[in-house]
Motif scaffolding. Structure first.
Motif, mmCIF file in Angstrom:
data_model
loop_
_atom_site.group_PDB
_atom_site.id
_atom_site.type_symbol
_atom_site.label_atom_id
_atom_site.label_comp_id
_atom_site.label_asym_id
_atom_site.label_seq_id
_atom_site.Cartn_x
_atom_site.Cartn_y
_atom_site.Cartn_z
ATOM 1 N N GLU A 22 0.843 -1.192 0.000
ATOM 2 C CA GLU A 22 0.000 0.000 0.000
ATOM 3 C C GLU A 22 0.876 1.239 0.000
ATOM 4 O O GLU A 22 1.851 1.324 0.749
ATOM 5 N N THR A 23 0.540 2.199 -0.854
ATOM 6 C CA THR A 23 1.194 3.501 -0.838
ATOM 7 C C THR A 23 0.215 4.524 -1.394
ATOM 8 O O THR A 23 -0.821 4.167 -1.959
ATOM 9 N N GLY A 24 0.520 5.792 -1.203
ATOM 10 C CA GLY A 24 -0.371 6.847 -1.691
ATOM 11 C C GLY A 24 0.421 8.072 -2.079
ATOM 12 O O GLY A 24 1.608 8.200 -1.774
ATOM 13 N N GLY A 25 -0.233 8.994 -2.773
ATOM 14 C CA GLY A 25 0.424 10.232 -3.157
ATOM 15 C C GLY A 25 1.405 10.082 -4.298
ATOM 16 O O GLY A 25 2.322 10.890 -4.441
ATOM 17 N N LEU A 26 1.228 9.049 -5.128
ATOM 18 C CA LEU A 26 2.098 8.905 -6.288
ATOM 19 C C LEU A 26 1.838 10.045 -7.271
ATOM 20 O O LEU A 26 0.708 10.508 -7.427
ATOM 21 N N THR A 27 2.885 10.502 -7.946
ATOM 22 C CA THR A 27 2.768 11.602 -8.904
ATOM 23 C C THR A 27 3.373 11.185 -10.234
ATOM 24 O O THR A 27 3.991 10.114 -10.353
ATOM 25 N N ASP A 28 3.226 12.055 -11.224
ATOM 26 C CA ASP A 28 3.776 11.734 -12.543
ATOM 27 C C ASP A 28 5.297 11.633 -12.521
ATOM 28 O O ASP A 28 5.906 11.085 -13.444
ATOM 29 N N MET A 29 5.945 12.135 -11.456
ATOM 30 C CA MET A 29 7.387 11.981 -11.330
ATOM 31 C C MET A 29 7.785 10.552 -10.972
ATOM 32 O O MET A 29 8.964 10.198 -11.011
ATOM 33 N N ASP A 30 6.791 9.718 -10.612
ATOM 34 C CA ASP A 30 7.058 8.320 -10.274
ATOM 35 C C ASP A 30 6.827 7.397 -11.452
ATOM 36 O O ASP A 30 6.752 6.174 -11.281
ATOM 37 N N ASP A 31 6.741 7.940 -12.644
ATOM 38 C CA ASP A 31 6.404 7.160 -13.837
ATOM 39 C C ASP A 31 7.377 5.998 -14.049
ATOM 40 O O ASP A 31 6.977 4.842 -14.229
ATOM 41 N N GLU A 32 8.670 6.291 -14.023
ATOM 42 C CA GLU A 32 9.671 5.246 -14.260
ATOM 43 C C GLU A 32 9.639 4.192 -13.163
ATOM 44 O O GLU A 32 9.778 2.989 -13.416
ATOM 45 N N LEU A 33 9.432 4.620 -11.950
ATOM 46 C CA LEU A 33 9.380 3.707 -10.814
ATOM 47 C C LEU A 33 8.207 2.744 -10.936
ATOM 48 O O LEU A 33 8.328 1.539 -10.683
ATOM 49 N N LEU A 34 7.038 3.262 -11.336
ATOM 50 C CA LEU A 34 5.865 2.401 -11.515
ATOM 51 C C LEU A 34 6.070 1.406 -12.648
ATOM 52 O O LEU A 34 5.606 0.260 -12.585
#
Length: 703
Positions: A134-146
């Motif tokens: 579980e995590t929250g607050g993902l942003t478009d800056m996390d694109d590569e990580l996702l």
């Protein structure tokens, strides 16, 4: 002297909870942890939910600082989120080098936790037992990580993946896509995702076992694509948030009806008109907060839910943070199966006593165990009607609280004006016989209502009572042997205007056998009150004691510590807010007795120093810089204190020699100001009157 074998057996045989798990681990540790004890506990704990076998922030911070404990093999869940101002999140442990976490099945990485997620992606193949993320607050800056997470082979073992929840608002950040490649089917049973990502998972055949979903829908096209997935018929639980438009208008810190988003209504109509939800038993539809109002789906969208017919098959329904009002809620109540529904949450929907009358019209909910009508505008008459004119024979959980509003120095609560009359009605209600949970926070409750609840002979099994953020004003001596003490486990009297006389009265209670936690935060407890707590017969059994932002002097703190009475205490909060007119000097060190492990031998979390809750900052750790560094580096310092002192994010003001915490607090102490509370009660009652009369007054006319 504590009989630890008996203590451990009592805890293992009692109700599971996160706090009970921590108490069990403390008892095992203090028993000396004989060789076979941890395996024996592990066998008994197998029947507990993994989610309650949680290592909280303080344990992780201690592990991060190099301090382990023998009970780590019992842990199944990690929570890396810190809920205190100016405390840092610890690093995610690495199972390759930290064997303590190899049995973990649940990971809560917290919000805006890119570093934690990156560490998990790198080590995911070594979390052999991991089943929930579980995590929250993902942003478009996390694109590569996702993208890396989506392509990680270990993801196929995960059974619950929450990258988004229906609580998020998407006001400030876009969400990165999560698009795993087609291949081996996953074990996933629950997913929290944006609608396009959920559609991708379903259509690629990756989630044949999916039975539960949290999803955010950001347009009509997304709603239609999701609704066209026939696999939705296999879901038994769905939480959905429509985030298709924005408004953002609000009166400054005044209650108002809220903003209906037409685009959300359009998407809601499109989804519920087309989706096959034949297997659904639990539905949540949630909007977002906007000041002291709410924003999102309106009456048209909720009417689409009603028209779909899905409400008749539900055992659990949650509608929350939607600008809909009484007529729409009445249609919902008419549509649910009164004989079938078990849990009903209608929170922050602008409900008034008219909604209570709609409950009366149904006459009975024979299987309803949980009723949440919080953050609405029910008044005393509505609360009385629910208590006396509706049959609720199975009710165990009742939440009537208002919106607490945060710190009393600057917070603006939104009261649900149930008041003493409403509390008295529930204290004498047949519907209260099975209640184990009652929340009356921010309801305008006074001393009469408190006495009625505490002395009620109908509340035969009450374990949790929250009367915080109310103008109670004093703790009556008449409650010394109140009947509720026989069953009460947790009592919250935060910001109730209590002082030393009241704590002395409270501490005259000779027995409260199940009581494990009490919050006295934001009151006026001084040294005399601390001494009363130190001699309280109940203190030796407490697991939690919250004294946040009180005014206890060094003599009182020393007396509380040296009493050696708090033998089972797990968590102690002695922080003060810099807005407190009587906060200690930034550079004044706390008395050494507080640091002594013998004072609180079971403690696994402690919070000290000066914080600024308005700005979310920390100005002091409770010790000047040099002393703090010496304490943190000393080998004899208890691990819990090292964990706290080494995980702080401070503005270095602690060495400033001021007379008060912020040097300008003489007129900022609002505790005990009953008049201010009653202003909020009057405001809430007036707002409810206007809603009933149809005078919504929102949106304002445009020029």
């Amino acid at each position: 002297m504590i009989d630890y074998e008996a203590e451990i057996e009592r805890l293992l045989s009692g109700p599971p909870s996160k706090l009970a798990f921590r108490a069990l681990c403390a008892a095992v540790g203090r028993s000396g942890s004989p060789h076979d004890l941890v395996p024996r506990c592990a066998e008994r704990l197998a029947s507990w939910p993994d989610a309650v076998r949680e290592a909280p922030w303080s344990w992780l911070a201690a592990l991060d600082a190099g301090h382990s404990k023998p009970t780590w093999p019992l842990v199944r869940s990690l929570a890396l989120r810190s809920t205190h101002n100016g405390t840092l999140d610890p690093a995610l442990p690495d199972p390759r080098s930290q064997p303590e976490v190899r049995g973990v099945t649940h990971l809560d990485l917290g919000w805006f936790a890119s570093d934690h997620l990156a560490a998990l992606v790198e080590t995911m193949g070594h979390w052999d037992d991991l089943r929930a993320i579980e995590t929250g607050g993902l942003t478009d800056m996390d694109d590569e990580l996702l993208a890396k997470l989506a392509g990680n082979p270990a993801i196929t073992r995960i059974e619950s993946l929450n990258l988004v929840t229906a609580r998020e608002n998407m006001w400030h950040f876009e969400k990165p896509p999560f698009r795993p490649p087609a291949g081996q089917p996953w074990r996933l049973r629950h997913a929290g995702l944006r609608a396009p990502d959920l559609v991708h998972l379903i259509r690629s055949g990756l989630v044949p076992h999916l039975r539960s979903a949290d999803v955010l829908v950001c347009g009509v096209d997304e709603a239609q694509e999701l609704a066209d997935c026939p696999e939705l018929a296999r879901l038994d639980r769905l939480a959905i948030g429509f985030r298709c438009g924005r408004n953002g208008r609000q009166p400054l810190w005044k209650p108002y009806f809220g903003n209906v988003i037409d685009e959300d209504d359009d998407a809601g109509e499109a989804f519920f008109a087309r989706a096959d939800l034949a297997g659904l038993r639990d539905l949540t539809v949630r909007g977002t907060t906007m000041g002291l109002g709410r924003e999102g789906l309106g009456a048209r969208g909720v009417d689409a839910v009603v028209a779909s017919g899905v409400l008749r098959q539900l055992t659990e329904l949650t509608l929350e943070l939607l600008p809909v009002g009484d007529p729409t809620i009445a249609r919902v109540l008419e549509a649910v199966d009164h004989d079938h529904i078990e849990e009903l949450t209608l929170a922050d929907l602008v409900a008034t006593d008219v909604t209570a009358a709609a409950f009366v019209a149904t006459e009975a909910f024979p299987r309803l165990r949980r009723l949440d009508l919080s953050r609405n505008r029910l008044g005393a008459n509505g609360a009385r009607q629910l208590a006396t004119d509706v049959r609720l024979p199975a009710l165990e959980h009742l939440d009537l609280k208002g919106r607490k509003g945060g710190s009393p120095y600057y917070g603006c609560p939104s009261v649900q004006p149930v008041g003493d009359t409403g509390a008295e009605a529930w204290a004498s209600s047949d519907n209260a016989a099975k209640l184990t949970y009652l929340n009356m926070a921010a309801t305008g409750l006074g001393q009469d209502g408190l006495i009625a609840l505490m002395r009620s002979e109908r509340l035969l099994g009450l374990g949790f009572l929250d009367v915080s953020h109310n103008p109670v004003g004093s703790w009556p001596a008449a409650l010394r042997k109140a009947s509720v003490w026989r069953t009460l486990r947790t009592l919250d009297v935060t910001e109730c205007g209590l002082g030393d006389d009241d704590v002395e009265s409270l501490a005259s209670t000779p027995s409260a056998p199940p009581l494990h936690g009490i919050s006295l935060a934001y009151n006026s407890v001084g040294s005399r009150g601390a001494r009363a707590l130190a001699s309280w017969a109940v203190l030796p059994q407490l697991w939690e004691l919250n004294l946040h932002d009180n005014v206890i002097g060094d003599d009182g703190l020393a007396d509380l510590a040296t009493s050696r009475a708090a033998q089972r205490l797990l968590e102690l909060d002695l922080e003060q807010d810099c807005w407190n007119a009587h906060a200690r000097k930034y550079g004044a060190p706390l008395p050494v007795e507080v640091l002594d492990q013998a004072s609180f031998p079971s403690l696994d979390a402690v919070f000290l120093g000066i914080v600024d809750e308005y700005h979310g900052a920390r100005y002091s750790s409770g010790f000047p810089t040099r002393i703090r560094e010496d304490i943190a580096s000393a080998s004899a310092t208890r691990p819990e204190l090292v964990a706290f002192l080494t995980h702080l994010d401070m503005e270095e003001l602690e060495d400033i020699d001021t007379d008060e915490g912020d040097g300008d607090g003489a007129d900022r102490d609002f505790r005990g100001n009953a008049a201010r509370h009653y202003e909020f009660v009057d405001e809430a009652a007036d707002f409810a009157r206007r809603m009933i009369e149809g005078d919504i007054g929102w949106p304002p006319p445009t020029s």
